[in-house]
Motif scaffolding. Structure first.
Motif, short mmCIF file in Angstrom:
data_model
loop_
_atom_site.label_atom_id
_atom_site.label_comp_id
_atom_site.label_asym_id
_atom_site.label_seq_id
_atom_site.Cartn_x
_atom_site.Cartn_y
_atom_site.Cartn_z
N ARG A 72 175.10 -31.63 -8.80
CA ARG A 72 175.48 -30.34 -8.80
C ARG A 72 174.90 -29.30 -9.74
O ARG A 72 175.00 -30.02 -11.13
CB ARG A 72 176.95 -30.33 -8.89
CG ARG A 72 177.64 -30.64 -7.74
CD ARG A 72 179.24 -30.83 -7.87
NE ARG A 72 180.14 -31.74 -6.96
CZ ARG A 72 180.22 -31.37 -5.75
NH1 ARG A 72 180.07 -30.13 -5.43
NH2 ARG A 72 180.92 -32.21 -4.89
N SER B 198 183.58 -28.90 -2.48
CA SER B 198 184.79 -30.05 -2.64
C SER B 198 184.99 -29.86 -4.31
O SER B 198 186.27 -29.90 -4.71
CB SER B 198 184.58 -31.26 -2.27
OG SER B 198 183.51 -31.82 -3.04
N ASP C 268 173.90 -27.45 -4.85
CA ASP C 268 174.08 -28.69 -4.93
C ASP C 268 173.69 -29.63 -3.76
O ASP C 268 172.96 -28.76 -2.73
CB ASP C 268 175.85 -29.08 -4.94
CG ASP C 268 176.33 -28.70 -3.76
OD1 ASP C 268 175.72 -28.44 -2.62
OD2 ASP C 268 177.49 -28.13 -3.88
N LYS D 279 173.04 -33.69 -1.73
CA LYS D 279 173.34 -35.22 -1.57
C LYS D 279 172.16 -36.00 -1.22
O LYS D 279 171.45 -35.61 -0.37
CB LYS D 279 174.50 -35.25 -0.14
CG LYS D 279 175.12 -36.60 -0.21
CD LYS D 279 174.45 -37.37 0.90
CE LYS D 279 174.36 -36.95 2.24
NZ LYS D 279 173.58 -37.77 3.10
N CYS E 280 172.47 -31.26 3.99
CA CYS E 280 173.02 -31.68 2.85
C CYS E 280 172.66 -31.33 1.61
O CYS E 280 172.74 -31.70 0.45
CB CYS E 280 172.48 -33.32 3.09
SG CYS E 280 170.88 -33.64 3.14
N CYS E 281 172.42 -29.88 1.66
CA CYS E 281 172.16 -29.16 0.40
C CYS E 281 172.97 -27.78 0.52
O CYS E 281 173.43 -27.46 1.60
CB CYS E 281 170.76 -28.61 0.15
SG CYS E 281 169.48 -29.74 0.09
N ARG E 282 173.35 -27.14 -0.69
CA ARG E 282 173.98 -25.71 -0.62
C ARG E 282 172.61 -25.11 -1.13
O ARG E 282 172.16 -25.33 -2.36
CB ARG E 282 175.08 -25.62 -1.37
CG ARG E 282 176.28 -26.20 -0.74
CD ARG E 282 177.53 -25.58 -1.19
NE ARG E 282 178.70 -26.12 -0.51
CZ ARG E 282 179.08 -27.28 -0.49
NH1 ARG E 282 178.93 -27.98 -1.41
NH2 ARG E 282 180.25 -27.66 0.18
P1 TMP Z 1 180.79 -31.34 -1.28
O1 TMP Z 1 180.84 -30.11 -2.17
O2 TMP Z 1 181.47 -31.32 0.02
O3 TMP Z 1 181.35 -32.40 -1.89
O4 TMP Z 1 179.37 -31.51 -0.85
C1 TMP Z 1 178.44 -31.47 -1.92
C2 TMP Z 1 176.94 -31.48 -1.45
O5 TMP Z 1 176.99 -32.89 -0.73
C3 TMP Z 1 176.78 -30.45 -0.50
O6 TMP Z 1 175.62 -30.00 -0.61
C4 TMP Z 1 176.84 -31.01 0.87
C5 TMP Z 1 176.36 -32.37 0.75
N1 TMP Z 1 177.31 -33.41 1.77
C6 TMP Z 1 176.59 -34.07 2.58
O7 TMP Z 1 175.53 -34.03 2.71
N2 TMP Z 1 177.51 -34.83 3.32
C7 TMP Z 1 178.72 -34.97 3.46
O8 TMP Z 1 179.33 -35.72 4.09
C8 TMP Z 1 179.23 -34.18 2.24
C9 TMP Z 1 181.01 -34.29 2.26
C10 TMP Z 1 178.57 -33.62 1.52
#
Ligand code: TMP
Length: 244
Positions: A100, A106, A181, A183, A204-206
């Protein structure tokens, strides 16, 4: 379904996940077939988006190739068709490693903080990859003491995750996108080397537009913020421009 050529040439289905299907490939490799489905909130929300599979494959291959040029190896061997890439077969580590750069998602919810605050230095978190448990956030100590991970592997994943973050920040900066952020998932070669695995895509990114703050990633689907594919297309176009 994968292209006919892929179906007939390659082996058995190994696993079907929320966004990909894995097939056995030639020479003990894996074929990753990218589906059009999107899920959120541990699959409580589901939808199909025409072309998402192709788009996420293109972006993942582009980012894995970029990281390779910056000295970061991944499981990617080569793209097979517009929805499939071939990878090494790794022993996956059951962790989702989240990096992050700013508060969002979350973390914002858990701490009651506004989205957007800068995290300096960037933070790394480990989530246990276990759908039945809802992929809970787990401390590094608990990853070792309860979930059978090796301390040295966690340190290596943390080191690689931060290196990947540094490289991606340079690229996304050029693309005028704020990498909020993301994952990652990692796996081990038979020789014990830890490599970047799975995918890196707007699923899987923001990614926020630097000028307007518009969210261009899967949050569009999670929180009904606008057409998903329009956001992903902007990300892809900007990356192509940034790499010229
Ligand atoms: P979060 O803020 O929901 O914890 O997510 C953090 C980052 O991880 C965000 O860029 C989305 C990614 N992510 C996934 O790729 N797979 C998942 O199952 C989750 C919960 C988040």
């Amino acid at each position: 379904m994968p292209a006919k050529s892929v179906q007939s040439t390659y082996g058995d289905k190994i696993y079907e996940g929320k966004a990909k299907i894995l097939y056995r490939g030639p020479k003990d490799t894996i074929l990753h077939y990218f589906k059009d489905s999107a899920t959120a909130f541990n699959a409580q929300k589901k939808a199909e988006f025409d072309g998402k599979g192709q788009m996420n494959l293109k972006i993942s291959v582009l980012l894995f190739d970029y990281l390779k040029m910056h000295g970061i190896e991944s499981h990617l061997i080569k793209q097979i068709d517009d929805r499939t890439f071939e990878s090494l077969s790794l022993k996956m580590i059951p962790a989702e490693v989240v990096v992050r750069n700013r508060v969002a998602g979350s973390l914002a919810k858990r701490l009651g903080e506004d989205e957007g605050a800068i995290l300096n230095p960037p933070t790394v978190e480990f989530y246990l990859k276990d759908d039945a448990k809802g992929d809970p956030l787990v401390s590094e100590d608990l990853m070792v003491s309860l979930f059978h991970q090796k301390r040295e592997d966690l340190l290596r994943m943390r080191e690689l995750a931060l290196k990947i973050n540094s490289a991606l920040l340079v690229l996304f900066q050029k693309a005028k996108l704020n990498l909020i952020d993301f994952k990652l998932e990692f796996g081990k070669t038979p020789g014990g080397k830890i490599l970047l695995a799975d995918e890196i895509s707007p699923d899987c990114c923001r990614l926020w537009d630097m000028a307007t703050g518009e969210k261009l990633d899967k949050d569009r689907f999670r929180h009904d913020l606008g057409d998903l594919m329009t956001g992903y297309q902007i990300v892809y176009d900007r990356l192509i421009e940034a790499l010229k």
